[in-house]
Design a protein around this motif. Sequence first.
Motif, short mmCIF file in Angstrom:
data_model
loop_
_atom_site.label_atom_id
_atom_site.label_comp_id
_atom_site.label_asym_id
_atom_site.label_seq_id
_atom_site.Cartn_x
_atom_site.Cartn_y
_atom_site.Cartn_z
N THR A 145 0.85 -1.19 0.00
CA THR A 145 0.00 0.00 0.00
C THR A 145 0.89 1.24 0.00
OG1 THR A 145 -1.96 0.97 1.04
CG2 THR A 145 -0.27 0.14 2.53
N SER A 146 0.29 2.39 0.17
CA SER A 146 1.06 3.64 0.15
C SER A 146 1.17 4.23 1.56
CB SER A 146 0.37 4.66 -0.76
OG SER A 146 -0.87 5.06 -0.20
N THR A 147 2.15 5.09 1.73
CA THR A 147 2.29 5.77 3.02
C THR A 147 1.08 6.67 3.28
OG1 THR A 147 3.59 7.53 2.00
CG2 THR A 147 4.81 5.69 2.98
N ARG A 148 0.52 7.21 2.22
CA ARG A 148 -0.67 8.05 2.36
C ARG A 148 -1.84 7.24 2.95
NH1 ARG A 148 -3.86 11.15 -2.50
NH2 ARG A 148 -5.33 12.22 -1.16
N THR A 149 -1.99 6.02 2.46
CA THR A 149 -3.05 5.15 2.98
C THR A 149 -2.81 4.84 4.46
OG1 THR A 149 -3.45 4.18 0.81
CG2 THR A 149 -4.13 2.87 2.73
N LEU A 150 -1.57 4.58 4.82
CA LEU A 150 -1.26 4.29 6.22
C LEU A 150 -1.57 5.49 7.11
CD1 LEU A 150 2.08 2.30 5.92
CD2 LEU A 150 -0.27 1.46 5.98
N LEU A 155 -7.44 3.17 12.93
CA LEU A 155 -7.25 1.75 12.63
C LEU A 155 -5.80 1.31 12.78
CD1 LEU A 155 -9.58 1.51 9.52
CD2 LEU A 155 -9.96 0.44 11.75
N LEU A 156 -4.91 2.24 12.71
CA LEU A 156 -3.49 1.95 12.82
C LEU A 156 -2.90 2.96 13.80
CD1 LEU A 156 -1.18 0.21 11.62
CD2 LEU A 156 -0.87 2.01 9.92
N ALA A 157 -2.21 2.45 14.80
CA ALA A 157 -1.62 3.33 15.81
C ALA A 157 -0.10 3.30 15.68
CB ALA A 157 -2.04 2.88 17.21
N ALA A 158 0.45 4.43 15.33
CA ALA A 158 1.90 4.51 15.18
C ALA A 158 2.54 4.92 16.50
CB ALA A 158 2.27 5.52 14.10
N ARG A 159 3.63 4.26 16.81
CA ARG A 159 4.45 4.72 17.91
C ARG A 159 5.46 5.68 17.32
NH1 ARG A 159 2.75 0.13 17.65
NH2 ARG A 159 4.43 -0.73 16.40
N ARG A 160 5.98 6.55 18.12
CA ARG A 160 6.96 7.52 17.63
C ARG A 160 8.33 7.25 18.23
NH1 ARG A 160 5.18 11.17 13.53
NH2 ARG A 160 2.92 11.18 13.69
N THR A 161 9.35 7.37 17.40
CA THR A 161 10.72 7.23 17.88
C THR A 161 11.14 8.54 18.53
OG1 THR A 161 11.64 7.96 15.78
CG2 THR A 161 11.28 5.59 16.04
N GLY A 162 12.31 8.56 19.10
CA GLY A 162 12.81 9.75 19.77
C GLY A 162 12.89 10.96 18.86
N ASN A 163 13.13 10.72 17.59
CA ASN A 163 13.24 11.84 16.64
C ASN A 163 11.91 12.11 15.92
OD1 ASN A 163 13.19 9.62 15.00
ND2 ASN A 163 15.19 9.98 14.05
N GLY A 164 10.81 11.48 16.36
CA GLY A 164 9.50 11.78 15.83
C GLY A 164 9.02 10.93 14.67
N TYR A 165 9.85 10.00 14.20
CA TYR A 165 9.43 9.13 13.10
C TYR A 165 8.40 8.11 13.60
CZ TYR A 165 13.32 10.79 10.24
OH TYR A 165 14.19 11.56 9.52
N GLU A 207 -14.69 1.01 7.51
CA GLU A 207 -15.21 1.02 8.88
C GLU A 207 -15.64 -0.38 9.33
OE1 GLU A 207 -15.59 2.48 12.52
OE2 GLU A 207 -14.72 3.57 10.83
N GLU A 208 -16.04 -1.22 8.38
CA GLU A 208 -16.44 -2.58 8.72
C GLU A 208 -15.25 -3.43 9.17
OE1 GLU A 208 -20.25 -3.66 5.97
OE2 GLU A 208 -18.34 -3.41 4.90
N THR A 209 -14.04 -2.98 8.90
CA THR A 209 -12.86 -3.73 9.32
C THR A 209 -12.50 -3.49 10.78
OG1 THR A 209 -11.20 -2.05 8.71
CG2 THR A 209 -11.93 -3.57 6.96
N ARG A 210 -13.07 -2.45 11.38
CA ARG A 210 -12.69 -2.06 12.74
C ARG A 210 -12.81 -3.20 13.76
NH1 ARG A 210 -11.39 2.64 14.63
NH2 ARG A 210 -12.25 3.73 12.84
N PRO A 211 -13.92 -3.95 13.80
CA PRO A 211 -13.99 -5.02 14.80
C PRO A 211 -12.90 -6.08 14.64
CG PRO A 211 -16.17 -4.59 13.90
CD PRO A 211 -15.19 -3.81 13.07
N PHE A 212 -12.48 -6.33 13.42
CA PHE A 212 -11.41 -7.29 13.16
C PHE A 212 -10.08 -6.75 13.68
CE2 PHE A 212 -14.79 -7.98 10.16
CZ PHE A 212 -14.92 -9.36 10.09
N VAL A 213 -9.84 -5.47 13.43
CA VAL A 213 -8.62 -4.83 13.92
C VAL A 213 -8.61 -4.82 15.45
CG1 VAL A 213 -7.40 -2.62 14.04
CG2 VAL A 213 -8.29 -3.43 11.84
#
Length: 146
Positions: free
Chosen positions: A12-17, A25-35, A60-66
Amino acid sequence: MRIGELAKRAGTSTRTLRYYESRGLLAARRTGNGYRDYDEDDLRLLRQIRTLQDFGFELEETRPFVDCLRAGHPAGDSCPASLAVYRRKLGELDGLIGQLAGVREQVARQLAAAEEASGHTAGQAAGQTAGDGGGEPPAPRCEMTG
């Protein structure tokens, strides 16, 4: 892993993420430099989302699976909420199949009527009329009725 690598591995694309992240639906953690930083569990979530979308599920129908995967279950469809989404989707598909069967019946009736009116039968070659061995076919007619 960084967002670019995750996008590549998930197909997929970074834009989609980023969009999935904005939808929760996707939770990003951040590194010390913000990435943004992701792991294999995030890749598994994305694969679940993609598979469901390939099956015709809305995002939105994917949410329960996630949510099921995030809760530590081995599969996104092992939770009651996911099963409920499957049941709803099957009901929708059954309705669509019924509609398509009705449309197919209408088209088959129209074809039969058109063939009868023009002297064609289902087994005749295109461009031939009954009894003339291939003369000019009559002008096309369309009388679709609802």
